[in-house]
Write an enzyme that holds these catalytic residues in place. Structure first.
Site, PDB file in Angstrom:
ATOM      1  N   ALA A 153      -0.728  15.571 -11.225  1.00 50.81           N
ATOM      2  CA  ALA A 153      -0.662  16.340 -12.470  1.00 50.81           C
ATOM      3  C   ALA A 153      -1.922  17.155 -12.726  1.00 50.81           C
ATOM      4  O   ALA A 153      -2.116  17.654 -13.837  1.00 50.81           O
ATOM      5  CB  ALA A 153      -0.417  15.389 -13.642  1.00 50.81           C
ATOM      6  N   HIS A 154      -2.766  17.328 -11.722  1.00 58.76           N
ATOM      7  CA  HIS A 154      -3.990  18.117 -11.895  1.00 58.76           C
ATOM      8  C   HIS A 154      -3.698  19.587 -11.599  1.00 58.76           C
ATOM      9  O   HIS A 154      -3.121  19.906 -10.556  1.00 58.76           O
ATOM     10  CB  HIS A 154      -5.090  17.603 -10.968  1.00 58.76           C
ATOM     11  CG  HIS A 154      -5.581  16.238 -11.331  1.00 58.76           C
ATOM     12  ND1 HIS A 154      -6.876  15.998 -11.731  1.00 58.76           N
ATOM     13  CD2 HIS A 154      -4.956  15.030 -11.363  1.00 58.76           C
ATOM     14  CE1 HIS A 154      -7.025  14.714 -11.993  1.00 58.76           C
ATOM     15  NE2 HIS A 154      -5.860  14.103 -11.772  1.00 58.76           N
ATOM     16  N   HIS A 230      -5.935   4.596  -8.638  1.00 56.53           N
ATOM     17  CA  HIS A 230      -4.501   4.254  -8.646  1.00 56.53           C
ATOM     18  C   HIS A 230      -3.898   4.200  -7.232  1.00 56.53           C
ATOM     19  O   HIS A 230      -3.259   5.129  -6.762  1.00 56.53           O
ATOM     20  CB  HIS A 230      -3.675   5.149  -9.565  1.00 56.53           C
ATOM     21  CG  HIS A 230      -3.962   6.617  -9.549  1.00 56.53           C
ATOM     22  ND1 HIS A 230      -3.979   7.375  -8.397  1.00 56.53           N
ATOM     23  CD2 HIS A 230      -4.211   7.478 -10.568  1.00 56.53           C
ATOM     24  CE1 HIS A 230      -4.227   8.619  -8.707  1.00 56.53           C
ATOM     25  NE2 HIS A 230      -4.381   8.717 -10.008  1.00 56.53           N
ATOM     26  N   ASN A 233      -0.617   5.855  -5.380  1.00 53.63           N
ATOM     27  CA  ASN A 233      -0.271   7.116  -6.046  1.00 53.63           C
ATOM     28  C   ASN A 233      -1.261   8.205  -5.663  1.00 53.63           C
ATOM     29  O   ASN A 233      -2.476   7.987  -5.638  1.00 53.63           O
ATOM     30  CB  ASN A 233      -0.264   6.943  -7.568  1.00 53.63           C
ATOM     31  CG  ASN A 233       0.768   5.929  -8.023  1.00 53.63           C
ATOM     32  OD1 ASN A 233       0.441   4.901  -8.612  1.00 53.63           O
ATOM     33  ND2 ASN A 233       2.030   6.199  -7.746  1.00 53.63           N
ATOM     34  N   ALA A 234      -0.731   9.404  -5.350  1.00 58.66           N
ATOM     35  CA  ALA A 234      -1.546  10.582  -5.015  1.00 58.66           C
ATOM     36  C   ALA A 234      -2.407  10.348  -3.778  1.00 58.66           C
ATOM     37  O   ALA A 234      -3.574  10.735  -3.717  1.00 58.66           O
ATOM     38  CB  ALA A 234      -2.416  11.008  -6.196  1.00 58.66           C
ATOM     39  N   HIS A 270       5.005   3.721 -11.845  1.00 62.49           N
ATOM     40  CA  HIS A 270       4.097   4.223 -10.812  1.00 62.49           C
ATOM     41  C   HIS A 270       4.117   3.378  -9.536  1.00 62.49           C
ATOM     42  O   HIS A 270       3.867   3.908  -8.452  1.00 62.49           O
ATOM     43  CB  HIS A 270       2.660   4.273 -11.349  1.00 62.49           C
ATOM     44  CG  HIS A 270       2.373   5.497 -12.164  1.00 62.49           C
ATOM     45  ND1 HIS A 270       2.782   5.630 -13.467  1.00 62.49           N
ATOM     46  CD2 HIS A 270       1.728   6.647 -11.848  1.00 62.49           C
ATOM     47  CE1 HIS A 270       2.392   6.812 -13.930  1.00 62.49           C
ATOM     48  NE2 HIS A 270       1.759   7.444 -12.965  1.00 62.49           N
ATOM     49  N   ASP A 292      -4.027   4.477 -16.970  1.00 64.64           N
ATOM     50  CA  ASP A 292      -3.880   5.915 -16.730  1.00 64.64           C
ATOM     51  C   ASP A 292      -3.091   6.540 -17.882  1.00 64.64           C
ATOM     52  O   ASP A 292      -2.287   7.456 -17.687  1.00 64.64           O
ATOM     53  CB  ASP A 292      -3.192   6.180 -15.392  1.00 64.64           C
ATOM     54  CG  ASP A 292      -3.434   7.604 -14.871  1.00 64.64           C
ATOM     55  OD1 ASP A 292      -4.354   8.272 -15.379  1.00 64.64           O
ATOM     56  OD2 ASP A 292      -2.688   8.049 -13.988  1.00 64.64           O
ATOM     57  N   LEU A 325       5.266  12.393 -11.998  1.00 60.38           N
ATOM     58  CA  LEU A 325       4.624  11.506 -12.971  1.00 60.38           C
ATOM     59  C   LEU A 325       3.223  12.010 -13.282  1.00 60.38           C
ATOM     60  O   LEU A 325       2.518  12.509 -12.397  1.00 60.38           O
ATOM     61  CB  LEU A 325       4.552  10.078 -12.427  1.00 60.38           C
ATOM     62  CG  LEU A 325       5.880   9.329 -12.270  1.00 60.38           C
ATOM     63  CD1 LEU A 325       5.651   8.014 -11.538  1.00 60.38           C
ATOM     64  CD2 LEU A 325       6.535   9.084 -13.609  1.00 60.38           C
TER      65      LEU A 325
END
Length: 412
Positions: A153-154, A230, A233-234, A270, A292, A325
């Protein structure tokens, strides 16, 4: 005069409770004086003192207050966007977190343009918790030095690199005062130099939002990085030929601190419960729960923000119009319960994932994260199912469930 002979100083004894101590939950009393946990043996045998106030906990469990190392905002406040009244926004979130058992946290700034860092960071000061809200441990800067392919989401247009080394970090953030954690993608050029310079200044370096191989992750770990943002994730998923950053959980390369910690978001979206179980079984001592959380935490479904992005809140938080997400709307007390139920770990283990281990990562166990004698009396009361009953900071009740769970009475 109080029984300890000190004018204005009262000794509080919390009784009929179970307390988290030394990785176990045991039946014992908890003693507090001047906002610190007190050793009753010294009180009895050296000071010849006794309690002035008794609190009957009616069988509740007492845990240290929760510590959240990654929270982007909540209750309508966006740490990466609300730049005009930063202190007011922080205060609103700090107060709201008390109802979720959080007594200390790291406000998190996601990838933003330089002017946002310039406006926000000088106004985020470290604070002690009080009846007005949870304490601020320092800022977590998540980006902009991350990989665009795993940006989540960046906003891509604000991502950048530090090709000139640490000088680029300084020019981007404008200040490192009160910065506690910085998330970087370790595959970026000059990551070793940046890691070493940040660690030298007492800042935790975390790896995340990354396409890094395990080898690239290990290089910055040896340079001092000690956290994974996290987990799962990512980042690239585990592969048997190259486990990527996930492989750091079993790596034989250790940071100078001796431990690799990793954050997990146990919000039910997540990370699958099986993923929580895998991570816990592989390296339980490094597992730290983070929320988060986004500004939609505590709000009704609808459209909100996360930094420069529009977010839609339903039962989860997603970038508006996509399936991506972008943070969580589950508070820490819910994440702890989810983790406990998913992994079937001990209650002590579940609680330490949000108390002791984040304190260890930040090197603050002499003040936070335990019920040890001499540490800050920031703690919570829980029922048998880990539902939050009350929150205390410096030994003072700052939030209580409406039905009421504790009774204060003067000792006769």
């Amino acid at each position: 005069m109080p029984s300890n002979g000190k004018v204005g100083t009262y000794i509080i004894r919390f009784t009929n409770c179970h307390i988290l101590r030394q990785h176990k939950i045991v039946k014992d009393d908890l003693w507090v004086r001047d906002g610190k946990f007190l050793d009753p043996n010294k009180l009895f045998f050296e000071e010849k003192g006794w309690s002035d106030v008794i609190v009957d906990c009616f069988g509740a469990t007492i845990s240290p207050g929760y510590i959240d190392l990654q929270i982007n905002g909540g209750f309508g406040i966006d740490f990466s966007l609300d730049t005009e009244n930063v202190e007011v926004g922080l205060q609103k979130v700090s107060k709201g977190l008390l109802s979720h058992g959080v007594t200390s946290f790291c406000p998190t700034i996601v990838t933003s343009p330089k002017e946002i860092y310039n406006k926000v960071l000088p106004h985020v000061q470290k604070t002690e918790g009080s009846e007005n809200g949870a304490g601020i441990l320092g800022v977590h800067l998540e980006g902009p030095f991350i990989n665009s392919e795993k940006r989540g989401a960046h906003p891509e247009e604000h991502l950048t690199r530090y090709d000139n080394g640490f000088s680029d970090v300084l020019s981007t953030y404008s200040t490192l005062n009160n910065i506690r954690i910085v998330t970087i993608a370790p595959e970026l050029l000059k990551s070793v130099e940046v890691t070493q310079e940040l660690v030298k200044r007492g800042i935790v370096v975390s790896v995340g939002h990354s396409m890094a191989s395990l080898a690239e992750g290990e290089v910055v770990v040896k340079a001092g990085a000690s956290f994974i943002t996290h987990l799962f994730n990512a980042m690239l998923p585990f592969h048997h030929r190259d486990p990527h950053l996930v492989g750091l959980l079993t790596s034989d390369q250790r940071p100078p601190s001796g431990e690799i910690y990793f954050g997990m978001i146990a919000d039910g979206a997540h990370s699958h419960p099986a993923a929580l179980r895998i991570a816990h079984k592989v390296h339980s001592e490094g597992l730290i729960l983070v929320t988060d959380a986004v500004p939609g935490l505590g709000l009704e479904p609808g459209f909100h923000t996360l930094g420069q992005l529009k977010v839609e809140i339903t039962n989860v938080a997603k970038i508006a119009g996509t399936d991506t997400l972008c943070g969580s709307i589950a508070p820490m007390n819910v994440c702890v319960k989810n983790f406990y139920e998913a992994t079937e770990c001990s209650k002590a283990d579940a609680l330490e994932s949000a108390t002791l281990r984040p304190a260890k990562l930040l090197g603050i166990t002499e003040q936070k994260g335990t019920l040890d004698h001499g540490t800050d009396a920031d703690f919570i009361l829980l029922d048998d199912n880990l539902n939050l009953l009350a929150t205390f900071i410096s030994g003072k009740k700052v939030w209580e469930i409406k039905t009421g769970t504790t009774t204060h009475s003067k000792c006769s």
